[in-house]
Design a protein around this motif. Sequence first.
Motif, PDB file in Angstrom:
ATOM      1  N   GLU A 101       0.846  -1.187   0.000  1.00 38.44           N
ATOM      2  CA  GLU A 101       0.000   0.000   0.000  1.00 38.44           C
ATOM      3  C   GLU A 101       0.886   1.243   0.000  1.00 38.44           C
ATOM      4  OE1 GLU A 101      -3.099   0.282   2.843  1.00 38.44           O
ATOM      5  OE2 GLU A 101      -4.277  -1.300   1.876  1.00 38.44           O
ATOM      6  N   ILE A 102       0.545   2.182  -0.873  1.00 32.60           N
ATOM      7  CA  ILE A 102       1.274   3.443  -0.984  1.00 32.60           C
ATOM      8  C   ILE A 102       0.234   4.546  -0.902  1.00 32.60           C
ATOM      9  CG2 ILE A 102       2.817   4.820  -2.425  1.00 32.60           C
ATOM     10  CD1 ILE A 102       3.691   2.187  -3.784  1.00 32.60           C
ATOM     11  N   HIS A 103       0.212   5.284   0.200  1.00 33.15           N
ATOM     12  CA  HIS A 103      -0.887   6.238   0.344  1.00 33.15           C
ATOM     13  C   HIS A 103      -0.493   7.445   1.189  1.00 33.15           C
ATOM     14  CE1 HIS A 103      -2.038   5.197   4.563  1.00 33.15           C
ATOM     15  NE2 HIS A 103      -1.593   3.996   4.249  1.00 33.15           N
ATOM     16  N   ASP A 104      -1.167   8.552   0.903  1.00 39.11           N
ATOM     17  CA  ASP A 104      -1.036   9.798   1.659  1.00 39.11           C
ATOM     18  C   ASP A 104       0.396  10.320   1.690  1.00 39.11           C
ATOM     19  OD1 ASP A 104      -3.830  10.311   2.852  1.00 39.11           O
ATOM     20  OD2 ASP A 104      -3.474   8.200   3.304  1.00 39.11           O
ATOM     21  N   ASN A 105       1.135  10.135   0.586  1.00 36.31           N
ATOM     22  CA  ASN A 105       2.465  10.707   0.428  1.00 36.31           C
ATOM     23  C   ASN A 105       2.386  11.920  -0.496  1.00 36.31           C
ATOM     24  OD1 ASN A 105       4.120   8.317   1.649  1.00 36.31           O
ATOM     25  ND2 ASN A 105       2.807   7.356   0.118  1.00 36.31           N
ATOM     26  N   GLU A 106       3.345  12.835  -0.353  1.00 35.71           N
ATOM     27  CA  GLU A 106       3.453  13.865  -1.383  1.00 35.71           C
ATOM     28  C   GLU A 106       3.870  13.212  -2.701  1.00 35.71           C
ATOM     29  OE1 GLU A 106       5.605  17.402  -0.429  1.00 35.71           O
ATOM     30  OE2 GLU A 106       4.906  17.402   1.644  1.00 35.71           O
TER      31      GLU A 106
END
Length: 720
Positions: free
Chosen positions: A171-176
């Motif tokens: 999961e890859i989330h809520d990053n700039e």
Amino acid sequence: MRPTITLLVFVLFSCLTLTAQTEVNGGVFTETTWTADASPYVVTGEVVVFPGASLTIEPGVTVRFQTDLGIELRTGSIYANGTADAPIIFTLDEENPSGATTWSGIRSTTDLGLAIDREFSHVVIEYAALGIRYAGGGYRFLDNATLRNNVTGLEAAMDQGYDWVTITNSEIHDNEMGTLGRVTLENCNVYNNVLACGDIYSFSNGSEGGRISNCTFTNNAICFTRSQVILASAYIDNSTFIDNNVVANAYRIEATNSTFSGSTVHSILAGTGTIENCFFTGNAIAIKTTEAPYEQAFRNNIFDGNEIAIQIEGAGAEISGNTICNNSVFNVIVRTSDNVDLTNNCWCTPSEDDIALTIYDAFDNVSAGIATFVPFEATCVQGLQYPGDANNNGIANAWDVLALGLHYGTTGHSHENLIFEWAGHEALDWGTQMVNGDDLKHIDTNGDGVIDEMDMDNIQLNYRRTHTTPAPTNAVHEGNTPFPMAIVAPEELLGSTPASFAVTMGDAANPVDNCYGIAFALVGDTEFYEPGSFYLDLTDSWLGTADELLTMIREFPDENRLEVAIVRKDGAPRSGIGEIASLNGIMIEDLIISLDGIVSGGGPKTETSLQLSLEAIEAVTNSGAILATTTSPTEITLTDVRTIADQIIRLYPNPATDHVWLDTGNLTVDQLELYNATGVRVRNLTNATQPLSTRNLAPGLYFLRISANGKMETLRLMIQ
């Protein structure tokens, strides 16, 4: 004295709690392990892993970094492999981190060179300026990772060589920025990022990096774009993009079998690449070309319900075989001054005037070129047919067999030649619909114009292949009280022996009425059968005999799963109670089981359980309506046994860590020999009545040879 990494342990006491933390900083010069017992680790100064050294972090460890600190890999190695139950967490050393401050990340400052398969798995990386940075020179792998709330989650840097990073099941989330550089994503969920993947890149044949498969991207501002370099490209397959502002601003996009919906600006803006067998809906602009496109093709896609389907800014793109309908502003906008060929596409109408109204070209603005098209007859506007996906839900599997049985013997339009290849084939509608509203042509999987047993072949051939269907199917549910389903199995399963699992439906309080067929999966929570051994026994089935039924069974040993379909083909439903089929197979040679060792009272615990469940049950009436069902898991005793002179012998626990017990009943054991996996004898044992110590044995597979009563038997032993 050479300096070493500093370890300071602080124990804080209060009247209610006891907490401990380990403070670390400095150099790692040898093989070093951060243990779960000493967690959390607080990084109070930069940690550097020097050449030839390694840092191993155990499952369950939390590493907390003070502001702007991190771990530098100076050709040293890191191994951070957690588990599903005990992930490793890298985070900021603040009680309530918000992203306003960050730690610097885990970063290589030199070319790491070698490919390492498991540097990171089951890890969480959060609140970092740059979570992981590779400086070049090798293949890298992340599995079951979570990258969240970072400025940049991961960078495959290009300043010191080529990195190819593969991220799976993550999961890859809520990053700039989720990732930067050459990455491959497989089975990932990517959401709520400002930029999901920056500077993603692949070679022109898709052989390195830049591959996106079986992923979902949701609510990102941009999924793929240039960030620091002039090129960005991705190869996309079997993926879904929902409610992003922009999917791609890129030099190259290759996309197959994917869905793009809800893009508020545009889905794809690219200068080259092939996009085929995809579905675009609900986008402001589905596809936009660049002013100077290179080789570019859009083939066999469906554009339905967008504001603008295709906006052409430059000449040269091939646009053919698409269905382009019901787009609210324009189907096609031509911005280039060159003419555009749109002759081989479907427009959902045979009217040339109606099609012209949906195309913006020179007739609307003389600075644009002319779009040429040929109106097809209405019959050309058909959904594509995929050989094996009989119910047109996007996948070929056992559940498609139900559609064959429901419409067995029906005839309609045929193809000129039989079809087998998993691709979208144009086909005329038959004019009759399944209960889900899709045309019956999909059930004729080989295209010969007849729905019969021959269509089973393409389901088998293309089993579990997927494509993007233009709309979800809507099953009709029968309003019945749920019929109970159960697995009737032996009380005890023995390795290398046949076993029979009866699947039952209905009971005296709720007998089944008007059942025509059923598909389901039988799933275990551990490995339990030998591949290739299972078959269906219909001897006692109330649903019908083998001659009356279409059946399919597929094994997936790696998933401990069987998928089954049973359906009538004569239009006549059946009613009944009890067994609908028996699944017969061979249990695995060694049921490797984890036991708890010794129960209270000093005696050995000799049993554990296999849990079997029925999943994805779909039972239908002869009209195709769904029959509601209910079920619960079944527990079965597993025993790894052998026999000598009719006396059962058992070895437990298995896998073992410190010791194992050998239960030989009343046998007198003459000799015990333990061999490793290469056949070398490592121990000669003399006492079978005491636990056998395994503490000093390396993890791996061993064989225990037992001689008793003039006979010999061998049991496998796994040591962890």
